[in-house]
Design a protein around this motif. Structure first.
Motif, PDB file in Angstrom:
ATOM      1  N   VAL A 189      12.263   2.695  -0.806  1.00 32.22           N
ATOM      2  CA  VAL A 189      11.917   2.784  -2.236  1.00 32.22           C
ATOM      3  C   VAL A 189      12.574   3.987  -2.910  1.00 32.22           C
ATOM      4  O   VAL A 189      12.712   4.023  -4.133  1.00 32.22           O
ATOM      5  CB  VAL A 189      10.378   2.846  -2.440  1.00 32.22           C
ATOM      6  N   ILE A 190      12.970   4.982  -2.127  1.00 32.08           N
ATOM      7  CA  ILE A 190      13.567   6.183  -2.712  1.00 32.08           C
ATOM      8  C   ILE A 190      14.875   6.498  -2.000  1.00 32.08           C
ATOM      9  O   ILE A 190      14.932   6.506  -0.764  1.00 32.08           O
ATOM     10  CB  ILE A 190      12.609   7.393  -2.598  1.00 32.08           C
ATOM     11  N   ASP A 191      15.922   6.714  -2.812  1.00 32.07           N
ATOM     12  CA  ASP A 191      17.190   7.188  -2.277  1.00 32.07           C
ATOM     13  C   ASP A 191      17.133   8.714  -2.269  1.00 32.07           C
ATOM     14  O   ASP A 191      17.079   9.339  -3.341  1.00 32.07           O
ATOM     15  CB  ASP A 191      18.357   6.718  -3.152  1.00 32.07           C
ATOM     16  N   ALA A 192      17.153   9.293  -1.083  1.00 33.76           N
ATOM     17  CA  ALA A 192      17.017  10.745  -0.968  1.00 33.76           C
ATOM     18  C   ALA A 192      18.248  11.341  -0.299  1.00 33.76           C
ATOM     19  O   ALA A 192      18.604  10.950   0.825  1.00 33.76           O
ATOM     20  CB  ALA A 192      15.772  11.087  -0.161  1.00 33.76           C
ATOM     21  N   SER A 193      18.901  12.239  -1.011  1.00 33.38           N
ATOM     22  CA  SER A 193      19.987  13.012  -0.411  1.00 33.38           C
ATOM     23  C   SER A 193      19.468  14.435  -0.206  1.00 33.38           C
ATOM     24  O   SER A 193      18.298  14.734  -0.509  1.00 33.38           O
ATOM     25  CB  SER A 193      21.212  13.015  -1.325  1.00 33.38           C
ATOM     26  N   ALA A 194      20.324  15.297   0.285  1.00 31.61           N
ATOM     27  CA  ALA A 194      19.899  16.675   0.519  1.00 31.61           C
ATOM     28  C   ALA A 194      19.536  17.365  -0.786  1.00 31.61           C
ATOM     29  O   ALA A 194      18.690  18.268  -0.810  1.00 31.61           O
ATOM     30  CB  ALA A 194      20.994  17.446   1.233  1.00 31.61           C
ATOM     31  N   GLN A 195      20.154  16.947  -1.873  1.00 27.34           N
ATOM     32  CA  GLN A 195      19.936  17.619  -3.147  1.00 27.34           C
ATOM     33  C   GLN A 195      19.126  16.804  -4.148  1.00 27.34           C
ATOM     34  O   GLN A 195      18.373  17.359  -4.943  1.00 27.34           O
ATOM     35  CB  GLN A 195      21.308  17.949  -3.790  1.00 27.34           C
ATOM     36  N   GLU A 196      19.315  15.480  -4.122  1.00 30.01           N
ATOM     37  CA  GLU A 196      18.762  14.674  -5.207  1.00 30.01           C
ATOM     38  C   GLU A 196      17.885  13.530  -4.705  1.00 30.01           C
ATOM     39  O   GLU A 196      18.007  13.080  -3.551  1.00 30.01           O
ATOM     40  CB  GLU A 196      19.908  14.084  -6.049  1.00 30.01           C
ATOM     41  N   LEU A 197      17.055  13.069  -5.630  1.00 28.79           N
ATOM     42  CA  LEU A 197      16.186  11.929  -5.367  1.00 28.79           C
ATOM     43  C   LEU A 197      16.329  10.921  -6.500  1.00 28.79           C
ATOM     44  O   LEU A 197      16.524  11.302  -7.657  1.00 28.79           O
ATOM     45  CB  LEU A 197      14.720  12.370  -5.291  1.00 28.79           C
ATOM     46  N   ALA A 198      16.210   9.643  -6.150  1.00 27.81           N
ATOM     47  CA  ALA A 198      16.242   8.591  -7.177  1.00 27.81           C
ATOM     48  C   ALA A 198      15.487   7.384  -6.653  1.00 27.81           C
ATOM     49  O   ALA A 198      15.381   7.178  -5.438  1.00 27.81           O
ATOM     50  CB  ALA A 198      17.680   8.209  -7.516  1.00 27.81           C
ATOM     51  N   ILE A 199      14.964   6.591  -7.590  1.00 30.28           N
ATOM     52  CA  ILE A 199      14.324   5.353  -7.181  1.00 30.28           C
ATOM     53  C   ILE A 199      15.406   4.365  -6.773  1.00 30.28           C
ATOM     54  O   ILE A 199      16.515   4.372  -7.352  1.00 30.28           O
ATOM     55  CB  ILE A 199      13.452   4.771  -8.319  1.00 30.28           C
ATOM     56  N   LEU A 251       7.505  12.417   0.104  1.00 31.04           N
ATOM     57  CA  LEU A 251       8.652  11.618   0.541  1.00 31.04           C
ATOM     58  C   LEU A 251       8.357  10.943   1.874  1.00 31.04           C
ATOM     59  O   LEU A 251       8.666   9.757   2.073  1.00 31.04           O
ATOM     60  CB  LEU A 251       9.884  12.527   0.672  1.00 31.04           C
ATOM     61  N   TRP A 252       7.761  11.698   2.760  1.00 29.50           N
ATOM     62  CA  TRP A 252       7.429  11.133   4.072  1.00 29.50           C
ATOM     63  C   TRP A 252       6.437   9.980   3.918  1.00 29.50           C
ATOM     64  O   TRP A 252       6.571   8.927   4.543  1.00 29.50           O
ATOM     65  CB  TRP A 252       6.843  12.238   4.959  1.00 29.50           C
ATOM     66  N   ARG A 253       5.452  10.181   3.046  1.00 27.36           N
ATOM     67  CA  ARG A 253       4.467   9.121   2.831  1.00 27.36           C
ATOM     68  C   ARG A 253       5.112   7.888   2.212  1.00 27.36           C
ATOM     69  O   ARG A 253       4.698   6.758   2.488  1.00 27.36           O
ATOM     70  CB  ARG A 253       3.331   9.630   1.944  1.00 27.36           C
ATOM     71  N   ALA A 254       6.111   8.091   1.368  1.00 25.12           N
ATOM     72  CA  ALA A 254       6.796   6.944   0.753  1.00 25.12           C
ATOM     73  C   ALA A 254       7.523   6.120   1.808  1.00 25.12           C
ATOM     74  O   ALA A 254       7.615   4.888   1.697  1.00 25.12           O
ATOM     75  CB  ALA A 254       7.768   7.436  -0.317  1.00 25.12           C
ATOM     76  N   THR A 255       8.040   6.778   2.823  1.00 26.47           N
ATOM     77  CA  THR A 255       8.747   6.024   3.870  1.00 26.47           C
ATOM     78  C   THR A 255       7.769   5.184   4.697  1.00 26.47           C
ATOM     79  O   THR A 255       8.173   4.201   5.315  1.00 26.47           O
ATOM     80  CB  THR A 255       9.484   6.989   4.825  1.00 26.47           C
ATOM     81  N   PRO A 266       0.847  -1.207   0.000  1.00 26.39           N
ATOM     82  CA  PRO A 266       0.000   0.000   0.000  1.00 26.39           C
ATOM     83  C   PRO A 266       0.879   1.252   0.000  1.00 26.39           C
ATOM     84  O   PRO A 266       1.870   1.326   0.725  1.00 26.39           O
ATOM     85  CB  PRO A 266      -0.791  -0.113   1.306  1.00 26.39           C
ATOM     86  N   ILE A 267       0.492   2.205  -0.812  1.00 28.78           N
ATOM     87  CA  ILE A 267       1.276   3.445  -0.911  1.00 28.78           C
ATOM     88  C   ILE A 267       0.329   4.567  -1.311  1.00 28.78           C
ATOM     89  O   ILE A 267      -0.544   4.371  -2.178  1.00 28.78           O
ATOM     90  CB  ILE A 267       2.444   3.275  -1.915  1.00 28.78           C
ATOM     91  N   SER A 268       0.460   5.715  -0.707  1.00 27.96           N
ATOM     92  CA  SER A 268      -0.469   6.818  -0.961  1.00 27.96           C
ATOM     93  C   SER A 268      -0.351   7.312  -2.401  1.00 27.96           C
ATOM     94  O   SER A 268       0.666   7.094  -3.070  1.00 27.96           O
ATOM     95  CB  SER A 268      -0.182   7.971  -0.006  1.00 27.96           C
ATOM     96  N   SER A 269      -1.393   7.999  -2.851  1.00 27.93           N
ATOM     97  CA  SER A 269      -1.400   8.449  -4.257  1.00 27.93           C
ATOM     98  C   SER A 269      -0.275   9.438  -4.534  1.00 27.93           C
ATOM     99  O   SER A 269       0.346   9.409  -5.606  1.00 27.93           O
ATOM    100  CB  SER A 269      -2.751   9.056  -4.614  1.00 27.93           C
ATOM    101  N   SER A 270       0.011  10.319  -3.595  1.00 28.95           N
ATOM    102  CA  SER A 270       1.077  11.296  -3.849  1.00 28.95           C
ATOM    103  C   SER A 270       2.446  10.605  -3.878  1.00 28.95           C
ATOM    104  O   SER A 270       3.314  10.956  -4.691  1.00 28.95           O
ATOM    105  CB  SER A 270       1.064  12.401  -2.795  1.00 28.95           C
ATOM    106  N   ALA A 271       2.625   9.601  -3.029  1.00 26.46           N
ATOM    107  CA  ALA A 271       3.885   8.845  -3.056  1.00 26.46           C
ATOM    108  C   ALA A 271       3.977   7.992  -4.320  1.00 26.46           C
ATOM    109  O   ALA A 271       5.063   7.784  -4.866  1.00 26.46           O
ATOM    110  CB  ALA A 271       4.004   7.981  -1.813  1.00 26.46           C
ATOM    111  N   GLN A 272       2.819   7.518  -4.807  1.00 34.48           N
ATOM    112  CA  GLN A 272       2.803   6.779  -6.073  1.00 34.48           C
ATOM    113  C   GLN A 272       3.344   7.647  -7.201  1.00 34.48           C
ATOM    114  O   GLN A 272       4.164   7.213  -8.014  1.00 34.48           O
ATOM    115  CB  GLN A 272       1.373   6.360  -6.424  1.00 34.48           C
ATOM    116  N   ARG A 273       2.871   8.877  -7.233  1.00 36.53           N
ATOM    117  CA  ARG A 273       3.294   9.775  -8.311  1.00 36.53           C
ATOM    118  C   ARG A 273       4.787  10.081  -8.225  1.00 36.53           C
ATOM    119  O   ARG A 273       5.492  10.125  -9.236  1.00 36.53           O
ATOM    120  CB  ARG A 273       2.464  11.054  -8.281  1.00 36.53           C
ATOM    121  N   LEU A 274       5.260  10.278  -7.022  1.00 38.38           N
ATOM    122  CA  LEU A 274       6.680  10.545  -6.850  1.00 38.38           C
ATOM    123  C   LEU A 274       7.513   9.336  -7.287  1.00 38.38           C
ATOM    124  O   LEU A 274       8.500   9.480  -8.028  1.00 38.38           O
ATOM    125  CB  LEU A 274       6.968  10.896  -5.390  1.00 38.38           C
ATOM    126  N   LEU A 275       7.088   8.161  -6.859  1.00 37.90           N
ATOM    127  CA  LEU A 275       7.851   6.959  -7.197  1.00 37.90           C
ATOM    128  C   LEU A 275       7.804   6.688  -8.704  1.00 37.90           C
ATOM    129  O   LEU A 275       8.828   6.344  -9.319  1.00 37.90           O
ATOM    130  CB  LEU A 275       7.285   5.767  -6.423  1.00 37.90           C
TER     131      LEU A 275
END
Lengths: 65, 298
Positions: B74-84, B64-68, B19-28
């Motif tokens: 599921v997401i590699d998040a640094s201070a500057q960048e994001l990646a799946i 991002l918070w919802r994805a966690t 299960p994953i929220s719609s906003s996190a779905q879009r981000l992913l």
């Protein structure tokens, strides 16, 4: 402060040329956006594409109300 | 972990949906389609183009918070960048790789001439997400790729003598874009290779009907040449266009001499879901010789 416009839209032109015929130009025109929902169109002439694009722009730019 | 973006969104672990929220779905989904790290500013601007930059950044932090909260990385998040995350297998990447292999005629690819490949190439990317501009661009790119790949797959299966599968792939190609004569051609070739001339003729008639309805045009001579003119019904089986150019002034099938000519060019509008007309379906209003609603004479 930036104030984004609500008047936005995307018009997709899927264009290809059929081999083996002089009138092989094809375009499927898929408007998107919910201000004036319009059904996709298929045309076979460049002028018809231009007409459809102009009509879509006119709808997007027509005054509110 | 797998991420399905064809047909619909699904994040799974060992076949179990996460299960994953719609906003996190879009981000992913967005990060999956980028297939490379993107700056937070870029991601926020692309996903929320219609709000202020500060609002977009706030939305991104929330997503991002919802994805966690999925309980999975599921997401590699640094201070500057994001990646799946790299351990997630994304179906459209596999499908696109297979599509490019199918289109490279210098290489064999018997290993991917499978029902799974055909199924992946028959599906659009996130078809229910069309309100997002970034999705539209990705949808079109994949749609274009799969059109060509399905035709190549049909030809490869026909050459391999796998006629039933070739027909299935050809039907998927026609369904993806009913106006492409090349799709009808490879499907007709598949029928002919299977010795099924009647099916090839029916496919020709379907192509002819769609072209007349939507564009007021006859099929090309190349397509007409595929089916012998005297097969199963004489010349009437494959009517020749009435105009000298073959396409400018088609005569509707079954019409008498008194019927007015169709306009030379037409714009026929219809819902996207009604693009495909099954062979068994009777011609729609567009074949009427009077100008139907939504028709624009040249």
């Amino acid at each position: 402060m930036e104030i984004p416009s609500e008047r936005t839209g995307v018009l997709i032109l899927r264009v290809w040329v059929e081999d083996g015929r002089p009138d092989g130009f094809r375009a499927r025109i898929v408007p998107t956006g919910d201000r004036h929902p319009t059904a996709p169109c298929a045309v076979s002439a460049v002028d018809d594409v231009l007409t459809a694009v102009r009509a879509w722009l006119d709808q997007l730019l027509e005054p509110e109300g | 972990m797998t991420l399905r973006l064809l047909k619909s969104f699904a994040l799974s672990v060992d076949q179990n949906r996460v299960p994953i929220s719609s906003s996190a779905q879009r981000l992913l989904a967005f990060l999956a389609l980028q297939n490379m790290p993107r700056s937070r500013t870029y991601v926020a601007g692309m996903l929320w183009p219609d709000v202020t930059a500060s609002r977009a950044n706030a939305n991104l932090r929330s997503s991002l918070w919802r994805a966690t909260r999925t309980g999975h990385q599921v997401i590699d998040a640094s201070a500057q960048e994001l990646a799946i995350c790299k351990h997630i297998d994304v179906d459209i990447h596999v499908a696109a790789t297979r599509a490019h292999r199918l289109l490279d005629m210098s290489r064999p690819c018997d290993d991917i001439l499978t029902a799974q490949t055909r199924e992946d190439l028959s599906a659009d990317l996130l078809p229910e997400w069309s309100e997002n501009e970034w999705v539209l661009v990705e949808q079109e790119q994949y749609h274009e790729l799969r059109l060509y790949a399905l035709e190549a797959m049909t030809e490869r299966l026909t050459a391999a003598g796998r006629h039933g599968e070739a027909v299935a792939a050809g039907l998927a190609a026609v369904r993806a874009e009913p106006l492409r004569e090349s799709a009808h051609r490879v499907l007709m070739n598949a029928h002919l290779a299977a010795g099924n001339r009647g099916a090839a003729l029916r496919q020709y008639e379907q192509c002819r009907r769609v072209l007349l309805e939507e564009l007021g045009l006859e099929p090309s001579q190349t397509l007409r040449n595929l089916v012998p003119a005297h097969s199963g019904g004489g010349d009437a089986a494959i009517p020749a266009p009435s105009g000298s150019g073959g396409a400018a002034t088609p005569t509707p099938s079954g019409s008498g001499g008194a019927a007015p000519e169709l306009p030379t060019r037409r714009i026929v509008c219809h819902p996207a879901s009604e693009v495909h007309h099954p062979a068994s379906q009777t011609p729609a209003q567009g074949t009427d010789t009077s100008a139907p609603a939504g028709t624009v004479p040249a």
